[in-house]
Design a protein around this motif. Structure first.
Motif, PDB file in Angstrom:
ATOM      1  N   SER A 117       0.832  -1.205   0.000  1.00 52.38           N
ATOM      2  CA  SER A 117       0.000   0.000   0.000  1.00 52.38           C
ATOM      3  C   SER A 117       0.866   1.255   0.000  1.00 52.38           C
ATOM      4  N   SER A 121       0.962   4.178  -2.816  1.00 52.12           N
ATOM      5  CA  SER A 121       0.645   5.565  -2.453  1.00 52.12           C
ATOM      6  C   SER A 121       1.598   6.569  -3.101  1.00 52.12           C
ATOM      7  N   ASN A 152       5.926   6.937   4.267  1.00 53.88           N
ATOM      8  CA  ASN A 152       4.462   6.923   4.352  1.00 53.88           C
ATOM      9  C   ASN A 152       3.936   5.837   5.281  1.00 53.88           C
TER      10      ASN A 152
END
Length: 225
Positions: A117, A121, A152
């Motif tokens: 993920s 991103s 992140n």
């Protein structure tokens, strides 16, 4: 002797046992996160790979691990490897090693999804820009995409570490001397069923709360950079 004095006397007597258990808990969690992170990166790259077989294998592993309890996984790895590994390899059959391996394999599945993920991103234009500067896909992933992705996902990785601190308590079932095992041992020695575990819970809380606060400070610092 008053109630408070009794609690202090209990704490001072058994604090070394609790601290030894807490150290083992932290060791299990650190190994779980570090090795899990390494395996997780491989699984994440397999899952986003255009090679279908790698994608399928990674997805199967992640779904099986995330769909079964960690306790079951520990039992399979612990007793399974004990049957396979010769007894003379004492380090490889030690409860600490086998439980660390089990936790790492479990954590890898969750870390893989976190990393995937995180990579997703990052704006796809970053890869295109890196390639236009002459970097190949591997170099662009290592030097451009992954640093941004890790920044992140750092909060999620710390949350995974906190989760492992709590979930590592189930390793006491196979004799690893972590914090829960310390509480159980003290309970057996004192014939008390509640107080030893209340003290263990307090130490768990101190560890996880401290990490949460440290993560909050780090997030604010990263946001200001």
């Amino acid at each position: 002797m008053g109630i408070i004095a009794k609690q202090f006397a209990f704490a001072s007597r058994y604090l070394p046992t609790y601290l030894n258990g807490a150290v083992t808990t932290i060791e299990l969690s650190i190994i779980g996160v570090l090795l899990g992170f390494t395996i997780g990166i491989i699984l994440a790259l397999m899952k986003i790979s255009k090679i279908k077989i790698l994608n399928i294998l990674s997805s199967i592993y992640i779904e099986i691990v995330r769909g079964t309890p960690m306790l079951v996984q520990i039992m399979i790895v612990y007793f399974g490897l004990k049957k396979i590994i010769p007894e003379q390899f004492t380090l490889l059959t030690a409860p600490m090693f086998l439980c660390s391996l089990s936790i790492s394999l479990n954590s890898a599945a969750y870390v893989a999804e976190i990393i995937r993920s995180g990579i997703s991103s990052v704006d796809s234009g970053q890869m295109e820009a890196a390639r236009s500067l002459g970097l190949n896909k591997k170099q662009a992933m290592i030097k451009v995409i992954m640093p941004q992705a890790i920044k992140n996902i750092l909060p999620a990785l710390v949350n995974e570490f906190i989760t492992l601190i709590k979930e590592s308590s189930i390793t006491y079932t196979v004799g690893v001397g972590e914090l829960m095992y310390a509480g159980k041992s003290i309970s057996s020695a004192t014939f008390e069923l509640v107080r030893p575990f209340i003290f263990a819970a307090c130490i768990y809380f101190i560890m996880t709360f401290s990490l949460s606060k440290a993560m909050g400070l780090l997030e604010r610092r990263l946001a200001n950079d």
